[in-house]
Enzyme design. Sequence first.
Site, PDB file in Angstrom:
ATOM      1  N   ASP A   1      -5.402  -0.235   5.901  1.00 55.58           N
ATOM      2  CA  ASP A   1      -6.117  -0.831   6.858  1.00 55.58           C
ATOM      3  C   ASP A   1      -7.709  -0.123   6.729  1.00 55.58           C
ATOM      4  OD1 ASP A   1      -4.437  -2.809   7.229  1.00 55.58           O
ATOM      5  OD2 ASP A   1      -3.456  -1.583   9.039  1.00 55.58           O
TER       6      ASP A   1
ATOM      7  N   GLY B   1      -3.017  -6.075  18.968  1.00 56.14           N
ATOM      8  CA  GLY B   1      -1.950  -6.786  18.180  1.00 56.14           C
ATOM      9  C   GLY B   1      -1.507  -7.874  17.674  1.00 56.14           C
TER      10      GLY B   1
ATOM     11  N   GLY C   1      -1.996  -8.201  14.266  1.00 49.23           N
ATOM     12  CA  GLY C   1      -1.981  -7.654  12.808  1.00 49.23           C
ATOM     13  C   GLY C   1      -3.353  -7.801  12.013  1.00 49.23           C
ATOM     14  N   LEU C   2      -4.093  -7.804  12.677  1.00 42.72           N
ATOM     15  CA  LEU C   2      -5.662  -7.579  12.456  1.00 42.72           C
ATOM     16  C   LEU C   2      -6.193  -6.024  12.263  1.00 42.72           C
ATOM     17  CD1 LEU C   2      -7.088 -10.756  13.928  1.00 42.72           C
ATOM     18  CD2 LEU C   2      -6.148 -10.446  11.704  1.00 42.72           C
TER      19      LEU C   2
ATOM     20  N   SER D   1      -7.029  -2.958  14.568  1.00 40.93           N
ATOM     21  CA  SER D   1      -7.891  -3.110  16.056  1.00 40.93           C
ATOM     22  C   SER D   1      -6.839  -0.607  16.046  1.00 40.93           C
ATOM     23  CB  SER D   1      -7.115  -3.626  17.005  1.00 40.93           C
ATOM     24  OG  SER D   1      -6.125  -3.270  17.797  1.00 40.93           O
TER      25      SER D   1
ATOM     26  N   ASP E   1       0.677  -1.481   0.121  1.00 36.00           N
ATOM     27  CA  ASP E   1      -0.056  -0.040  -0.369  1.00 36.00           C
ATOM     28  C   ASP E   1       1.276   1.144  -0.111  1.00 36.00           C
ATOM     29  OD1 ASP E   1       0.826  -0.089   2.452  1.00 36.00           O
ATOM     30  OD2 ASP E   1      -0.966   0.269   3.327  1.00 36.00           O
TER      31      ASP E   1
ATOM     32  N   SER F   1     -12.906   3.442  27.745  1.00 39.46           N
ATOM     33  CA  SER F   1     -12.807   1.622  27.185  1.00 39.46           C
ATOM     34  C   SER F   1     -13.062   0.895  27.628  1.00 39.46           C
ATOM     35  CB  SER F   1     -11.406   1.276  26.495  1.00 39.46           C
ATOM     36  OG  SER F   1     -11.211  -0.194  26.259  1.00 39.46           O
TER      37      SER F   1
END
Length: 381
Positions: free
Chosen positions: A175, A125, A127-128, A130, A39, A70
């Site tokens: 992302d 953490g 790699g998705l 967040s 990217d 949160s």
Amino acid sequence: MTDAALETFEIAFKDVFGRAPEGTWAAPGRVNLIGEHTDYNDGYVMPFALPHRTRAAVARRDDGLLRVHSAEMDGGVVELRVADLAPGTASGWATYPAAVLWTLREAGHDIGGADIHYDSTVPVGGGLSSSAALQVVTALALTELAGLDLPRQELALLCQRSENVYVGAPVGVMDQTASACCTEGHALHLDVRGLGQRQVPFDLAAEGLELLVVDTRVKHAHADGAYGELRAGCEAAAAALGLPALRDIPYAGLDDALRALPDDRLRRLTRHVVTENRRVEEVIALLDAGRTREIGPVLTAGHVSLRDDFRISCPELDLVVDTALASGALGARMTGGGFGGSAIVLTDTAAAPALTATLNAALPAARIFATTPSRGAHRLS
């Protein structure tokens, strides 16, 4: 989300802030099917949205305060003065919503203070993405409450700028775009240079397939310098070749480009980016032809490139990929920024339970779940 679950979440907002929210929004994490570290090289990516998402219940304030809370983070309510927001003035997880608010105001949008309560099922953490889910849900909520109807790609670009400028992480736009723009049942083909989008049907169940996500629980951080070094290396390689970006090297011209580069590190980075763009094109062609199971070897080739050329894998990720392939998976690769995080595994549905058990035995700390392409950011109430 059921009405009861939404009501419970909105009650949690009231418990924290003493009043009801004006609305509730959600934004998903993402899995990148193929197209890693392309990217920021103006290349091609192909993410899809996870069913895992970050929710935000929000109410506006007129006293110049941003208060965020949160359910997953310790420390209670974080209170910040909107007028004082600037890069370097916030710390911890609250940096991300603060960054979004600052960026929206810097872009000329009249956004004031707010109370925001979050919860999330996106692994942190892993790699998705967040952080992108947190940014996008915040931006969507604040702009809609302000009566702004920003195009989703513009929203994603603002969120990217908030992470680049305010947080200090030199991430690309994939992302945030995935979280904002993906649609259910599709992978998103994004041409980063022109920001052209195409929703590519990605129906795993129709071919008796399942995609497993294996979160190794090895943590990584984009802002720790390694990601920035990779990006700088790619930019140096493009400059050495007299090109705007590595995306401008055609696949057929890769060998000539590699011969023209001055050192092995730049050659490795360049080889990965050019071949990864090619792999995105191969996956699209296979999905368009209804040959989904044949993308497996392409995914595996992507992992080998990330491991050997970009050198951003780790023993846990390699263990997942090697174990999956040895157990009959159709393909597997790390996904995300690297240095930990998650891998994806393509398998026949019938083989998924046994494969999951094998992977759990090989890496007991891992979190493993099957996933399907899901909906991008949207308002819940």
